[in-house]
Write a protein that holds these residues in place. Structure first.
Motif, PDB file in Angstrom:
ATOM      1  N   ARG A  61       0.835  -1.201   0.000  1.00 48.75           N
ATOM      2  CA  ARG A  61       0.000   0.000   0.000  1.00 48.75           C
ATOM      3  C   ARG A  61       0.868   1.250   0.000  1.00 48.75           C
ATOM      4  NH1 ARG A  61      -0.623   4.437   3.053  1.00 48.75           N
ATOM      5  NH2 ARG A  61      -2.671   5.348   2.917  1.00 48.75           N
ATOM      6  N   SER A  62       1.904   1.252   0.830  1.00 49.34           N
ATOM      7  CA  SER A  62       2.797   2.404   0.897  1.00 49.34           C
ATOM      8  C   SER A  62       3.512   2.620  -0.442  1.00 49.34           C
ATOM      9  CB  SER A  62       3.812   2.195   2.022  1.00 49.34           C
ATOM     10  OG  SER A  62       4.676   3.295   2.111  1.00 49.34           O
ATOM     11  N   GLU A  63       4.002   1.545  -1.025  1.00 51.65           N
ATOM     12  CA  GLU A  63       4.652   1.669  -2.335  1.00 51.65           C
ATOM     13  C   GLU A  63       3.668   2.194  -3.379  1.00 51.65           C
ATOM     14  OE1 GLU A  63       6.963  -0.843  -5.825  1.00 51.65           O
ATOM     15  OE2 GLU A  63       6.191  -1.954  -4.109  1.00 51.65           O
ATOM     16  N   TRP A  64       2.435   1.678  -3.349  1.00 47.59           N
ATOM     17  CA  TRP A  64       1.449   2.105  -4.334  1.00 47.59           C
ATOM     18  C   TRP A  64       1.079   3.575  -4.164  1.00 47.59           C
ATOM     19  CZ3 TRP A  64       0.205   0.826  -8.911  1.00 47.59           C
ATOM     20  CH2 TRP A  64      -0.932   1.364  -9.509  1.00 47.59           C
ATOM     21  N   THR A  65       0.876   4.021  -2.928  1.00 45.72           N
ATOM     22  CA  THR A  65       0.508   5.425  -2.748  1.00 45.72           C
ATOM     23  C   THR A  65       1.652   6.339  -3.172  1.00 45.72           C
ATOM     24  OG1 THR A  65       1.068   5.342  -0.389  1.00 45.72           O
ATOM     25  CG2 THR A  65      -1.250   5.022  -0.967  1.00 45.72           C
ATOM     26  N   ASP A  66       2.899   5.942  -2.901  1.00 44.66           N
ATOM     27  CA  ASP A  66       4.043   6.720  -3.398  1.00 44.66           C
ATOM     28  C   ASP A  66       4.043   6.768  -4.920  1.00 44.66           C
ATOM     29  OD1 ASP A  66       4.885   7.132  -0.796  1.00 44.66           O
ATOM     30  OD2 ASP A  66       6.539   5.687  -0.895  1.00 44.66           O
ATOM     31  N   THR A  67       3.748   5.628  -5.530  1.00 46.76           N
ATOM     32  CA  THR A  67       3.696   5.547  -6.992  1.00 46.76           C
ATOM     33  C   THR A  67       2.584   6.438  -7.532  1.00 46.76           C
ATOM     34  OG1 THR A  67       4.576   3.300  -6.966  1.00 46.76           O
ATOM     35  CG2 THR A  67       3.371   3.962  -8.941  1.00 46.76           C
ATOM     36  N   LEU A  68       1.405   6.289  -6.971  1.00 40.37           N
ATOM     37  CA  LEU A  68       0.251   7.063  -7.433  1.00 40.37           C
ATOM     38  C   LEU A  68       0.461   8.560  -7.224  1.00 40.37           C
ATOM     39  CD1 LEU A  68      -2.565   6.706  -8.664  1.00 40.37           C
ATOM     40  CD2 LEU A  68      -3.470   6.482  -6.344  1.00 40.37           C
ATOM     41  N   ASP A  69       0.982   8.927  -6.059  1.00 39.32           N
ATOM     42  CA  ASP A  69       1.205  10.344  -5.761  1.00 39.32           C
ATOM     43  C   ASP A  69       2.269  10.957  -6.664  1.00 39.32           C
ATOM     44  OD1 ASP A  69      -0.712  10.154  -3.794  1.00 39.32           O
ATOM     45  OD2 ASP A  69       0.724  10.087  -2.134  1.00 39.32           O
ATOM     46  N   GLY A  70       3.154  10.130  -7.208  1.00 39.00           N
ATOM     47  CA  GLY A  70       4.212  10.635  -8.086  1.00 39.00           C
ATOM     48  C   GLY A  70       3.805  10.762  -9.546  1.00 39.00           C
ATOM     49  N   LEU A  71       2.595  10.337  -9.870  1.00 36.61           N
ATOM     50  CA  LEU A  71       2.161  10.408 -11.263  1.00 36.61           C
ATOM     51  C   LEU A  71       1.680  11.809 -11.625  1.00 36.61           C
ATOM     52  CD1 LEU A  71       0.185   7.069 -11.650  1.00 36.61           C
ATOM     53  CD2 LEU A  71       2.327   7.696 -12.789  1.00 36.61           C
ATOM     54  N   THR A  72       2.088  12.245 -12.781  1.00 38.46           N
ATOM     55  CA  THR A  72       1.578  13.494 -13.358  1.00 38.46           C
ATOM     56  C   THR A  72       0.422  13.141 -14.285  1.00 38.46           C
ATOM     57  OG1 THR A  72       3.041  13.318 -15.256  1.00 38.46           O
ATOM     58  CG2 THR A  72       3.904  14.493 -13.308  1.00 38.46           C
ATOM     59  N   GLU A  73      -0.264  14.142 -14.765  1.00 35.50           N
ATOM     60  CA  GLU A  73      -1.337  13.886 -15.742  1.00 35.50           C
ATOM     61  C   GLU A  73      -0.759  13.195 -16.980  1.00 35.50           C
ATOM     62  OE1 GLU A  73      -4.651  14.351 -15.095  1.00 35.50           O
ATOM     63  OE2 GLU A  73      -4.079  15.078 -13.111  1.00 35.50           O
ATOM     64  N   ALA A  74       0.441  13.614 -17.407  1.00 35.78           N
ATOM     65  CA  ALA A  74       1.083  12.972 -18.562  1.00 35.78           C
ATOM     66  C   ALA A  74       1.415  11.509 -18.251  1.00 35.78           C
ATOM     67  CB  ALA A  74       2.353  13.725 -18.953  1.00 35.78           C
ATOM     68  N   GLY A  75       1.854  11.242 -17.025  1.00 35.76           N
ATOM     69  CA  GLY A  75       2.141   9.868 -16.629  1.00 35.76           C
ATOM     70  C   GLY A  75       0.895   9.004 -16.624  1.00 35.76           C
ATOM     71  N   LEU A  76      -0.226   9.571 -16.211  1.00 33.44           N
ATOM     72  CA  LEU A  76      -1.490   8.834 -16.220  1.00 33.44           C
ATOM     73  C   LEU A  76      -1.946   8.521 -17.645  1.00 33.44           C
ATOM     74  CD1 LEU A  76      -3.436  10.711 -13.435  1.00 33.44           C
ATOM     75  CD2 LEU A  76      -2.724   8.313 -13.373  1.00 33.44           C
ATOM     76  N   ASP A  77      -1.569   9.378 -18.596  1.00 35.41           N
ATOM     77  CA  ASP A  77      -1.967   9.182 -19.993  1.00 35.41           C
ATOM     78  C   ASP A  77      -1.061   8.209 -20.746  1.00 35.41           C
ATOM     79  OD1 ASP A  77      -4.130  10.886 -19.756  1.00 35.41           O
ATOM     80  OD2 ASP A  77      -3.033  12.643 -20.490  1.00 35.41           O
ATOM     81  N   ARG A  78       0.035   7.781 -20.111  1.00 32.29           N
ATOM     82  CA  ARG A  78       0.961   6.856 -20.750  1.00 32.29           C
ATOM     83  C   ARG A  78       0.256   5.527 -21.036  1.00 32.29           C
ATOM     84  NH1 ARG A  78       4.729   6.704 -16.659  1.00 32.29           N
ATOM     85  NH2 ARG A  78       4.262   4.540 -16.252  1.00 32.29           N
TER      86      ARG A  78
END
Length: 184
Positions: free
Chosen positions: A118-135
């Motif tokens: 969960r901690s790894e995932w929230t760090d991952t999710l929080d680090g995504l930009t809109e461009a990263g989400l569109d990848r």
């Protein structure tokens, strides 16, 4: 006054994830070691200890009919497997294979493992930009599906919610059976 709509897709995905994780915590806090390997039916998928002391998941490459009922052990391993691979994809690391995922065993070690994921995932999710989400994302679907990292993150929320609800149902069934003097 109702909360406002998040200003970004990332914020919406995070809010949905946090709601789902709250349900996970409710059940994780109440799991007992005996809950993990409890088999509620004759046809179950579970975790089995190998000769070296590790754990292996029951698995079939083609889904059987009828589908076996998963134990809490199997469900927690399953979460660990798909969540680890999802994080690998989002972080653009080589994706681990199913057999590379090691289940810690019945009890507190598995709960701690899920909380680390969960901690790894929230760090991952929080680090995504809109461009990263569109990848583009080729997990958990075929590469040509045309889906994105945002789709993957939404899938993580849905898959986690489903698996946590299954764990909760198993935990409640076992507790109710014990209260009635029927289950181990």
């Amino acid at each position: 006054m109702p909360a406002s709509v998040p200003a970004s897709v990332t914020a919406l995905l995070r809010r949905q994830f946090d709601l789902t994780w709250a349900l996970a915590e409710y059940h994780l806090d109440r799991l007992e070691p005996g809950d993990f390997l409890w088999e509620p039916a004759a046809l179950c998928w579970t975790m089995r200890q190998d000769p070296a002391g590790g754990w292996r998941a029951d698995w079939a490459d083609t889904e059987p009919d009828p589908v076996p009922v998963p134990t809490t052990a199997w469900l927690t391993w399953h979460i660990g497997w798909w969540w680890s691979v999802a994080a690998d994809h989002v972080r653009q690391r080589p994706a681990r294979e199913r057999d590379d995922i090691r289940w810690p065993g019945p009890g507190a070690e598995t709960v701690a493992w899920l909380r680390e994921l969960r901690s790894e995932w929230t760090d991952t999710l929080d680090g995504l930009t809109e461009a990263g989400l569109d990848r583009p994302s080729a997990y958990p679907w075929p590469a040509d599906a045309g889906l994105t990292v945002a789709d993957l993150a939404a899938w993580v929320n849905a898959e986690l919610m489903k698996n946590v609800a299954e764990i909760g149902q198993l935990r409640l069934m076992r507790a109710a059976g014990r209260a009635a003097g029927r289950a181990a």
